[in-house]
Design a protein around this motif. Structure first.
Motif, PDB file in Angstrom:
ATOM      1  N   PRO A 180       0.806  -1.173   0.044  1.00  0.00           N
ATOM      2  CA  PRO A 180      -0.125  -0.032  -0.096  1.00  0.00           C
ATOM      3  C   PRO A 180       0.922   1.064  -0.089  1.00  0.00           C
ATOM      4  O   PRO A 180       2.129   1.180   0.317  1.00  0.00           O
ATOM      5  N   SER A 181       0.260   2.175  -0.509  1.00  0.00           N
ATOM      6  CA  SER A 181       1.126   3.634  -0.347  1.00  0.00           C
ATOM      7  C   SER A 181       1.415   4.015   1.087  1.00  0.00           C
ATOM      8  O   SER A 181       0.753   3.643   1.933  1.00  0.00           O
ATOM      9  N   ALA A 182       2.574   4.800   1.126  1.00  0.00           N
ATOM     10  CA  ALA A 182       2.950   5.086   2.468  1.00  0.00           C
ATOM     11  C   ALA A 182       1.880   6.084   3.184  1.00  0.00           C
ATOM     12  O   ALA A 182       1.898   6.258   4.508  1.00  0.00           O
ATOM     13  N   GLU A 183       1.250   6.920   2.426  1.00  0.00           N
ATOM     14  CA  GLU A 183      -0.118   7.843   2.894  1.00  0.00           C
ATOM     15  C   GLU A 183      -1.128   7.049   3.410  1.00  0.00           C
ATOM     16  O   GLU A 183      -1.989   7.731   3.823  1.00  0.00           O
ATOM     17  N   ARG A 184      -1.429   5.773   2.965  1.00  0.00           N
ATOM     18  CA  ARG A 184      -2.823   5.284   3.251  1.00  0.00           C
ATOM     19  C   ARG A 184      -2.902   4.838   4.748  1.00  0.00           C
ATOM     20  O   ARG A 184      -2.181   4.059   5.352  1.00  0.00           O
ATOM     21  N   ILE A 185      -3.978   5.394   5.176  1.00  0.00           N
ATOM     22  CA  ILE A 185      -4.239   5.072   6.734  1.00  0.00           C
ATOM     23  C   ILE A 185      -5.568   4.713   6.755  1.00  0.00           C
ATOM     24  O   ILE A 185      -6.639   5.345   6.239  1.00  0.00           O
ATOM     25  N   TYR A 186      -5.889   3.566   7.342  1.00  0.00           N
ATOM     26  CA  TYR A 186      -7.191   3.086   7.656  1.00  0.00           C
ATOM     27  C   TYR A 186      -7.898   3.508   9.019  1.00  0.00           C
ATOM     28  O   TYR A 186      -7.188   3.359  10.129  1.00  0.00           O
ATOM     29  N   ARG A 187      -9.075   3.876   8.701  1.00  0.00           N
ATOM     30  CA  ARG A 187      -9.564   4.169  10.084  1.00  0.00           C
ATOM     31  C   ARG A 187     -11.202   3.393  10.092  1.00  0.00           C
ATOM     32  O   ARG A 187     -11.772   3.609   9.235  1.00  0.00           O
ATOM     33  N   GLN A 188     -11.246   2.620  11.297  1.00  0.00           N
ATOM     34  CA  GLN A 188     -12.420   1.592  11.362  1.00  0.00           C
ATOM     35  C   GLN A 188     -13.736   2.451  11.191  1.00  0.00           C
ATOM     36  O   GLN A 188     -13.768   3.652  11.864  1.00  0.00           O
TER      37      GLN A 188
END
Length: 344
Positions: A180-188
């Motif tokens: 995944p890209s370094a910027e991708r952040i997952y928030r539930q």
């Protein structure tokens, strides 16, 4: 690796996998000159994947890395690393692994330039494959987690070839194309990632995919993966870092170790077997089946003399009463060996 690319990299937070994700997948796998894309008369697409040489397991590189940590190779010959994909994906279900049939390990040596002549038709069979786009990226599948199950379990030839293409797209080393890209952040649940209180102690649990006995009933989506809260962070879950830790958990190296197997029936067999072993100084693993059917006492004496010569100091678990200098009766020897569980 396939989950990392399809679910964590291409799919949306809501697990969607539509035309935008399919276009991105196509661009990822065709952006380098070694990928040959074809559009057939009916409009269906296919992708001819050509495996290229990798630097990961170059002997000098392996030796240097080991020396950095104060280690060195003895009898093992490193052949393949999971940093170059999945070794089993280079063989089909019909023929299986070639060493099962031919008696020698034949893992794909991606570092060996001899496997990659300029004329691709002269390369090993495992160095190419074809992705039937509409079969592998079935347009009727609209969830990333379902597409992951499709190419991983239902159409394994798709997943195998996709993985080869991703390794090739990553260049001579590394697995950047599937991360995944370094910027991708997952928030539930699309939240702001803010948590009440401190981080749970279970946050230290190593990343892993769902542990299941039935993939058909298992949800591999991001929301299901992180619903337990095991890996929650105040600012959300950084998927690239999480996936790297996940891959670290499942990493492996395949190596070849020189070994011998022989059967001893009589004193002559024993003499030939031990002479052969002594002549091969680099053999690390030896298996001897002492299926004695002639001159048992002489055969047993020769076996014990050789064992005592090679390993004169008994191991802690050995029964010293079974030393060849202390026991001479053949029946007594084998009766005591059975009772003592002597496996030397």
């Amino acid at each position: 690796m396939l989950w990392s690319w399809i679910v964590a990299s291409l799919g949306t937070d809501e697990d969607a996998f539509g035309p935008e994700q399919r276009d991105l997948a196509w661009r990822t796998l065709t952006e380098d000159a070694e990928a040959e894309a074809e559009v057939n008369a009916g409009g269906s697409k296919s992708l001819n994947v050509i495996v290229e040489r990798r630097e990961t397991m170059e002997p000098w590189r392996v030796g240097w890395r080991l020396s950095e940590v104060g280690d060195h190779l003895e009898a093992a010959n490193y052949l393949f690393s999971s940093q170059d994909g999945d070794a089993y994906s280079y063989y089909d279900d019909i023929q299986g692994l070639e060493w099962w049939h031919h008696g020698s390990t034949d893992w794909p040596q991606l570092w060996n330039g001899n496997n990659f002549p300029a004329n691709v038709t002269e390369r090993p069979k495992w160095a190419s494959c074809t992705i039937d786009w509409d079969v592998c990226f079935d347009p009727s599948i609209h969830r990333a987690s379902e597409l992951f199950k499709h190419v991983t379990f239902e159409r394994r030839e798709c997943g195998d070839c996709i993985l080869k293409a991703l390794v090739r797209a990553s260049g001579p080393a590394g697995l950047s194309a599937l991360l995944p890209s370094a910027e991708r952040i997952y928030r539930q649940n699309g939240g702001d990632g803010k948590m009440k209180g401190s981080l749970p102690t279970s946050n230290r649990v190593s990343p892993h995919l769902p542990l299941t006995t039935d993939w058909r009933k298992t949800d591999f989506s991001l929301s299901a993966m992180f619903s337990s809260g095991l890996w929650d962070q105040p600012s959300g879950i950084q998927l690239r870092e999480w996936v790297q830790r996940l891959l670290e958990k499942y990493r492996y190296v395949l190596a070849d170790t020189e070994n011998m197997f022989d059967v001893i029936h009589n004193p002559v067999d024993a003499e030939k077997t031990f002479a052969n072993i002594d002549d091969h100084k680099t053999v690390a693993l030896v298996t001897i089946n002492d299926d004695v059917n002639k001159s048992p006492e002489d055969t047993d004496r020769r076996i014990r003399e050789w064992l005592d010569l090679r390993w004169s100091t008994p191991a802690a678990w050995e029964n010293p009463d079974l030393s060849s200098t202390q026991v001479t009766n053949y029946d007594s020897i084998y009766r005591k060996r059975s009772l003592a569980g002597d496996q030397r």
